[in-house]
Design a protein around this motif. Structure first.
Motif, PDB file in Angstrom:
ATOM      1  N   ASP A  33       3.383   0.323   4.163  1.00  0.00           N
ATOM      2  CA  ASP A  33       3.127  -1.437   3.865  1.00  0.00           C
ATOM      3  C   ASP A  33       3.268  -2.017   5.026  1.00  0.00           C
ATOM      4  O   ASP A  33       3.139  -1.264   6.025  1.00  0.00           O
ATOM      5  N   PRO A  34       2.809  -3.202   5.231  1.00  0.00           N
ATOM      6  CA  PRO A  34       2.982  -4.388   5.943  1.00  0.00           C
ATOM      7  C   PRO A  34       3.577  -3.984   7.108  1.00  0.00           C
ATOM      8  O   PRO A  34       3.503  -3.479   8.161  1.00  0.00           O
ATOM      9  N   ASP A  35       5.161  -3.465   6.948  1.00  0.00           N
ATOM     10  CA  ASP A  35       6.163  -3.311   7.753  1.00  0.00           C
ATOM     11  C   ASP A  35       5.641  -1.759   8.387  1.00  0.00           C
ATOM     12  O   ASP A  35       5.552  -1.448   9.887  1.00  0.00           O
ATOM     13  N   GLY A  66      -3.630  -5.153  -2.219  1.00  0.00           N
ATOM     14  CA  GLY A  66      -4.367  -6.330  -1.886  1.00  0.00           C
ATOM     15  C   GLY A  66      -4.114  -6.601  -0.553  1.00  0.00           C
ATOM     16  O   GLY A  66      -4.442  -6.433   0.594  1.00  0.00           O
ATOM     17  N   GLU A  67      -2.542  -7.553  -0.175  1.00  0.00           N
ATOM     18  CA  GLU A  67      -2.403  -7.250   0.892  1.00  0.00           C
ATOM     19  C   GLU A  67      -2.273  -6.528   1.781  1.00  0.00           C
ATOM     20  O   GLU A  67      -2.489  -6.609   3.441  1.00  0.00           O
ATOM     21  N   ASN A  68      -2.110  -5.205   1.932  1.00  0.00           N
ATOM     22  CA  ASN A  68      -1.916  -3.637   2.497  1.00  0.00           C
ATOM     23  C   ASN A  68      -3.402  -3.698   3.188  1.00  0.00           C
ATOM     24  O   ASN A  68      -3.585  -3.198   4.165  1.00  0.00           O
ATOM     25  N   ARG A  69      -4.132  -4.017   2.698  1.00  0.00           N
ATOM     26  CA  ARG A  69      -5.798  -3.656   2.677  1.00  0.00           C
ATOM     27  C   ARG A  69      -6.393  -4.855   3.705  1.00  0.00           C
ATOM     28  O   ARG A  69      -6.770  -4.442   4.338  1.00  0.00           O
ATOM     29  N   ALA A  70      -5.640  -5.582   3.094  1.00  0.00           N
ATOM     30  CA  ALA A  70      -6.144  -7.312   4.159  1.00  0.00           C
ATOM     31  C   ALA A  70      -5.496  -6.652   5.646  1.00  0.00           C
ATOM     32  O   ALA A  70      -6.555  -6.999   6.507  1.00  0.00           O
ATOM     33  N   LEU A  71      -4.609  -6.320   5.697  1.00  0.00           N
ATOM     34  CA  LEU A  71      -3.898  -6.275   6.973  1.00  0.00           C
ATOM     35  C   LEU A  71      -4.057  -5.111   7.845  1.00  0.00           C
ATOM     36  O   LEU A  71      -4.718  -5.038   8.539  1.00  0.00           O
ATOM     37  N   VAL A  72      -4.988  -3.948   6.753  1.00  0.00           N
ATOM     38  CA  VAL A  72      -5.452  -3.239   7.200  1.00  0.00           C
ATOM     39  C   VAL A  72      -6.830  -3.581   8.426  1.00  0.00           C
ATOM     40  O   VAL A  72      -7.156  -2.887   9.203  1.00  0.00           O
ATOM     41  N   LYS A  73      -7.759  -4.008   7.261  1.00  0.00           N
ATOM     42  CA  LYS A  73      -8.992  -4.796   7.749  1.00  0.00           C
ATOM     43  C   LYS A  73      -8.458  -5.215   9.509  1.00  0.00           C
ATOM     44  O   LYS A  73      -9.687  -5.556  10.121  1.00  0.00           O
ATOM     45  N   TYR A  74      -7.754  -6.652   9.012  1.00  0.00           N
ATOM     46  CA  TYR A  74      -7.587  -7.517  10.130  1.00  0.00           C
ATOM     47  C   TYR A  74      -7.492  -6.456  11.134  1.00  0.00           C
ATOM     48  O   TYR A  74      -7.835  -7.303  12.671  1.00  0.00           O
ATOM     49  N   LEU A  75      -6.407  -6.059  11.082  1.00  0.00           N
ATOM     50  CA  LEU A  75      -6.217  -4.817  12.532  1.00  0.00           C
ATOM     51  C   LEU A  75      -7.092  -3.875  13.233  1.00  0.00           C
ATOM     52  O   LEU A  75      -7.042  -3.572  13.863  1.00  0.00           O
ATOM     53  N   GLY A  76      -8.182  -4.069  11.950  1.00  0.00           N
ATOM     54  CA  GLY A  76      -9.445  -3.345  12.547  1.00  0.00           C
ATOM     55  C   GLY A  76      -9.257  -1.863  13.001  1.00  0.00           C
ATOM     56  O   GLY A  76      -9.174  -1.067  13.027  1.00  0.00           O
ATOM     57  N   LEU A  77      -7.855  -0.973  10.931  1.00  0.00           N
ATOM     58  CA  LEU A  77      -7.649  -0.185  11.755  1.00  0.00           C
ATOM     59  C   LEU A  77      -8.623   1.250  11.272  1.00  0.00           C
ATOM     60  O   LEU A  77      -9.178   0.785  10.272  1.00  0.00           O
ATOM     61  N   VAL A 168       7.985  -8.047   9.587  1.00  0.00           N
ATOM     62  CA  VAL A 168       9.348  -7.781   8.709  1.00  0.00           C
ATOM     63  C   VAL A 168       9.068  -9.483   7.554  1.00  0.00           C
ATOM     64  O   VAL A 168      10.212  -9.228   7.060  1.00  0.00           O
ATOM     65  N   ARG A 169       8.673  -9.969   7.338  1.00  0.00           N
ATOM     66  CA  ARG A 169       8.658 -11.294   6.365  1.00  0.00           C
ATOM     67  C   ARG A 169       8.827 -10.188   4.792  1.00  0.00           C
ATOM     68  O   ARG A 169       8.948 -10.589   4.495  1.00  0.00           O
ATOM     69  N   SER A 170       7.741  -9.136   4.553  1.00  0.00           N
ATOM     70  CA  SER A 170       7.319  -8.751   3.905  1.00  0.00           C
ATOM     71  C   SER A 170       8.522  -7.538   3.390  1.00  0.00           C
ATOM     72  O   SER A 170       8.545  -7.859   2.762  1.00  0.00           O
ATOM     73  N   ASP A 171       9.271  -6.581   4.636  1.00  0.00           N
ATOM     74  CA  ASP A 171      10.399  -5.845   4.233  1.00  0.00           C
ATOM     75  C   ASP A 171      11.592  -6.888   4.305  1.00  0.00           C
ATOM     76  O   ASP A 171      12.378  -6.269   3.392  1.00  0.00           O
TER      77      ASP A 171
END
Ligand SMILES: [Mn+2]
Length: 344
Positions: A33-35, A66-77, A168-171
């Motif tokens: 998850d995002p955390d 969706g949010e997790n995938r967006a985060l992975v993409k944004y971080l270029g992971l 932190v916000r999502s957890d």
């Protein structure tokens, strides 16, 4: 000991452990998850700055929500998969936001990590790990990493700060569930470095069309019984959906417990939520999977998994009955009449 003092000592020990090492494996939950994602990237940043380590970040291979995938993409992971890891290649193995033997990660049983940083209650196997920082009072693992960054005098670049803030916000669901002063301090620290527009974009991350079919199935299968709503998704290729549905159903105004199950990777995956603080969701889920699987979590949210032996319809039905009965029993709702949440 004050938190800052503890962080200072931990950081010192971590620095010593990283010294002279070359390769670090950072292991997360199978479906991070995002955390988890933010904590892993923050640990990579620390390893790059405190030492000079090359890092691989590993998960179970699927990032679905969706949010997790967006985060992975944004971080270029470029996430690696547990199944393809050569453990001998690494000088050190770290785990973030999870622990060995919890069942929500695929770290092989014979591999003991060197570093565990987490905010879930401590597990037995974690006690044999060389470096541990377990703070179960914290709302997010990312908060621990933020303290390390501050202590080390490292300013997070915008994507990392944004990810940590989001983590932190999502957890803590924007402090709507378990959180501490430390989480608020972390948020305050991160705000000036984060990209707030990006937060919105991650939150509204794109989803595949099949998402709506799964959502429709989840609602059609949902039953309200006493204070609980129970539903099942059947086979999913995205276990994050199970947690997402459990979160969504908890918003119903007469409901204080939700349970959603689905099958992924030859096991039943369970997500449990409750809106009442002091409810021990983690304890309830462990009761539900007793003798059949693993589980754990926090007061208000928890997860579990039960491996399928044969994978037959009969076995599935048996497990479903077992899990549901034990869930209703644990929350005192057995025998209460059940009604459909929506028209079929
Ligand atoms: Mn977490």
């Amino acid at each position: 000991m004050r938190a800052a003092e503890k962080t200072g000592l931990k950081l010192q020990k971590l620095t010593e452990l990283l010294a002279g090492k070359n390769f670090l494996l950072i292991a997360m939950q199978d479906s991070p998850d995002p955390d988890s994602l933010a904590a892993a990237v923050a640990l990579r940043k620390l390893a790059n700055n405190l030492g000079n380590l090359q890092c691989s970040i590993v998960c179970g291979g699927t990032v679905g929500r969706g949010e997790n995938r967006a985060l992975v993409k944004y971080l270029g992971l470029n996430l690696r998969c547990y199944a393809e890891v050569d453990y001998d290649k690494y000088d050190l193995i770290a785990m973030v936001d999870t622990q060995p033997g919890t069942g929500n990660n695929s770290l092989p049983e014979g591999v003991l990590p060197d570093i565990v940083i987490d905010h879930h209650p401590i597990r037995r196997r974690t006690r044999s790990v060389e470096f541990t920082d377990i703070r179960s009072g914290y709302g997010a693992a990312s908060t621990i990493l933020v303290e390390y960054l501050i202590e080390a005098g490292i300013t997070p670049e915008t994507p990392l700060a944004t990810a940590l803030l989001y983590g932190v916000r999502s957890d803590t669901q924007d402090f709507g569930r378990e959180s501490s002063r430390a989480d608020i301090d972390a948020i305050e620290f991160l705000y000036p470095f984060a990209n707030n527009r990006m937060i919105g974009e991650i939150q509204r991350g794109k989803v595949p069309r099949v998402y709506y079919q799964m959502l429709a199935d989840a609602l059609r299968n949902a039953r309200a019984q006493g204070p609980a709503i129970i539903t099942e998704l059947g086979d999913v290729d995205n276990p994050d959906m199970i947690a997402e549905v459990a979160d969504l159903l908890l918003r119903e105004d007469e409901t204080t417990w939700t349970m959603c199950t689905g099958y992924w990777n030859n096991k039943m995956v369970i997500s449990l939520r409750t809106s009442e603080e002091n409810n021990l969701a983690g304890k309830v889920v462990r009761h539900m999977v007793a003798r059949k699987g693993t589980g754990g979590g926090h007061q208000t949210y928890a997860g579990g998994q039960i491996p399928l032996v044969k994978g037959t319809k009969t076995e599935r039905e048996e497990i479903e009955r077992y899990v549901e009965e034990r869930f209703l029993e644990a929350i005192g709702a057995q025998g209460k009449p059940g009604v459909r949440l929506v028209r079929a």
